[in-house]
Design a protein around this motif. Structure first.
Motif, mmCIF file in Angstrom:
data_model
loop_
_atom_site.group_PDB
_atom_site.id
_atom_site.type_symbol
_atom_site.label_atom_id
_atom_site.label_comp_id
_atom_site.label_asym_id
_atom_site.label_seq_id
_atom_site.Cartn_x
_atom_site.Cartn_y
_atom_site.Cartn_z
ATOM 1 N N MET A 420 45.941 53.204 21.937
ATOM 2 C CA MET A 420 45.111 51.911 22.511
ATOM 3 C C MET A 420 43.872 52.480 23.052
ATOM 4 O O MET A 420 43.655 53.561 23.648
ATOM 5 N N ILE A 441 50.036 44.325 26.210
ATOM 6 C CA ILE A 441 49.390 45.358 26.958
ATOM 7 C C ILE A 441 47.840 45.247 26.717
ATOM 8 O O ILE A 441 47.511 45.036 25.736
ATOM 9 N N LYS A 442 47.352 45.100 27.753
ATOM 10 C CA LYS A 442 45.813 45.104 27.738
ATOM 11 C C LYS A 442 45.365 46.232 28.361
ATOM 12 O O LYS A 442 45.409 46.688 29.614
ATOM 13 N N GLN A 443 44.355 46.976 27.621
ATOM 14 C CA GLN A 443 43.662 48.071 28.305
ATOM 15 C C GLN A 443 42.200 47.699 28.991
ATOM 16 O O GLN A 443 41.324 47.261 28.107
ATOM 17 N N ARG A 448 46.425 50.634 31.748
ATOM 18 C CA ARG A 448 47.289 49.624 30.753
ATOM 19 C C ARG A 448 48.009 48.675 31.626
ATOM 20 O O ARG A 448 48.977 49.254 32.239
ATOM 21 N N THR A 463 51.465 48.190 35.747
ATOM 22 C CA THR A 463 51.177 49.069 34.933
ATOM 23 C C THR A 463 51.732 49.936 34.082
ATOM 24 O O THR A 463 52.975 50.406 34.651
#
Length: 537
Positions: A420, A441-443, A448, A463
């Motif tokens: 990612m 999951i957002k980076q 993350r 996290t």
């Protein structure tokens, strides 16, 4: 008086607690252990059905709108248990460029209802796209390959077509033209054409209107015992019902009968499908329920009783017209080996047939060969990256399956997130055009985070530092969904709110995997497996 009040209370409780499941026996569907079956036989979004028998096999098609590959093919040995055999259309851009990942603006459009027939030693599928005209393809094996898609007629405002091969080999084509009259009301005319011998052209000067009534659609043509039968649906005061015309001449004059009664609240209007004669001479009708709920337009199997040469569908009432049947003896010994596919370990060289992308995917942004045994989804920017409320509906690389309406449903995906990149968001989703919910999951930079997102809320969780994450969706018969996550594949923790699944633009809820990057065409995820368990009866 007391007994009367008690009876009324029982009726009230029954209505309240079963209003969302209409009149089927709660949670039951498909083949039962006692040799019977319960409707629906497919508790998911298999709409606009048509079905045929060829030898010992049954085949059906179902419309797919903007999902790719398009026009799904179903296969059965007993009319109760079905599997996904494949699709007719691999490239939706052959229908319209609006169905590509670069447009994504045709929700509720795309591939509408069609017909499947077998003649001249081939399977023939015709379908309509309301904005783009009529299309056809043929194949010697319904699992494919199908011939390149051919546009029969470039026209708009038409739907629900069917081909027909007469005893002399002459091909015919029937379809509905819907248009606005001077008072801005929709007018439905059913047209009949002759076709060329290769089935690819409508012959000029052969067009005739054979019926007109409110909502006249769902056309099918048959020839039974020397008579021509035209099946269609029509809107009456009670709802959309099944109708039939018959004639000694394909051009008429026609007699007409109503085949069934409907109730939107009780049976959700079974009204479109295919008549099938079994080897033992008995007849059945495979149909969808036209008024969709969160799972979409589910599929049911109804017995057919011939009365004075008319095929009455369902249980025949005192007025001689059919009514919905929720359970019956199975028409053929049940074949439990067939079932709707869901699981995938991504070890095959092609995607398994249960998968459909939301719009035609970007071919260079997904791969089954980049890492053996994994599906790699590469991220790129949504078409409207700043529309955070509806961002999923304009984001490519969303791969989906139909959500089943059974007693329990648990879908789990294992994702390797080590590839990612900043701005990327990837995970598990349920969506329709009416609403959505996501866990993923957002980076952000190097961080993350676990994120739950829905129409009305965004929650930030823990996290994630490892390479792998397991995401799970669990939903019940009423379509109430909860998400879970795990960092070891064994211990799952709930995250986010419960969400009611919905439908929109003629489509039921989809469970799927999404991956996009708001800022750049960078980053990827690797899907190790997708495991989807649902209640089998």
């Amino acid at each position: 008086m007391k007994s009367t009040l008690y009876l009324l209370l029982q009726i009230f409780v029954l209505v309240i607690f079963r209003s969302d499941v209409f009149c089927q026996e709660a949670h039951k569907w498909g083949g039962q252990k006692d040799g019977t079956f319960s409707n629906p036989v497919l508790p998911a979004d298999y709409s606009d059905l048509d079905a045929i028998r060829v030898g010992d096999d049954f085949y059906a098609i179902s419309s797919t709108m903007q999902f790719s590959p398009g026009m799904v093919i179903l296969h059965s040995k007993d009319l109760v248990n079905w599997e996904i055999a494949g699709h007719v259309v691999n490239d939706l851009t052959k229908v319209s460029p609006n169905l590509d990942w670069s447009s994504m603006n045709s929700y509720g459009r795309g591939i509408w209802a069609g017909s499947i027939r077998y003649y001249k030693n081939k399977f023939w599928v015709y379908f309509a796209s309301p904005d783009d005209g009529f299309f056809m393809s043929s194949a010697t094996d319904p699992k494919g390959p199908w011939e390149p898609l051919h546009k029969v007629w470039d026209v708009s405002g038409w739907d629900d077509c069917c081909s027909f091969c007469d005893d002399d080999g002459q091909l015919y084509f029937i379809a509905t033209n819907f248009k606005l009259d001077p008072n801005n009301n929709k007018k439905y005319n059913i047209h009949l054409f002759k076709m060329s011998q290769d089935g690819k052209t409508l012959l000029p000067n052969t067009d005739s209107i054979i019926h007109q009534s409110p909502g006249s659609e769902a056309n099918k043509l048959y020839k039974i015992n020397g008579l021509y039968y035209h099946f269609f649906s029509e809107v009456k005061a009670e709802g959309r019902v099944m109708m039939m015309e018959r004639s000694q001449n394909i051009h008429g004059p026609w007699e007409i009968r109503q085949l069934n009664h409907v109730n939107k609240t009780v049976d959700r209007e079974p009204n479109q499908g295919g008549l099938i004669q079994l080897k033992d001479g008995k007849w059945w009708f495979f149909t969808h329920h036209g008024s969709g709920d969160w799972e979409g337009r589910a599929a049911s199997l109804l017995p057919v009783t011939w009365i004075d040469g008319w095929p009455m569908i369902g249980e025949v009432g005192k007025d001689g017209i059919g009514n919905m049947v929720w359970s019956a003896k199975a028409p053929i010994a049940v074949n439990k080996a067939l079932k709707i596919q869901t699981d995938d370990d991504f070890s095959a060289v092609t995607l398994r047939p249960q998968w459909e992308w939301n719009y035609q995917p970007r071919s260079d942004k997904w791969s089954l060969s980049a890492r053996k045994g994994f599906l790699r989804l590469m991220a790129f920017r949504p078409l409207k990256p700043d529309d955070t409320v509806r961002i999923l509906l304009r984001a490519g690389n969303t791969i989906t399956q139909r959500s089943m309406r059974t007693k329990f449903n648990i879908a789990t995906v294992k994702i390797d997130i080590s590839g990612m990149y900043n701005g990327q968001f990837a995970g598990l989703t349920h969506f329709s055009t009416k609403s959505y919910c996501m866990i993923g999951i957002k980076q952000d930079g190097e961080d993350r985070k676990l994120v739950y997102s829905s129409d009305s809320q965004n929650l930030i969780g823990v996290t994630i530092t490892g390479s792998n994450v397991w995401l799970r969706s669990s939903w019940d018969y009423q379509g109430l969904n909860r998400y879970f996550y795990s960092l070891n594949g064994k211990d799952f923790l709930p995250f986010g709110n419960s969400t009611q699944l919905t439908w929109g633009s003629y489509r039921g809820d989809r469970v799927g995997i999404f991956n996009f990057n708001r800022f750049a065409t960078k980053g990827y995820i690797d899907l190790d497996y997708f495991d989807y368990q649902y209640s089998k009866q």
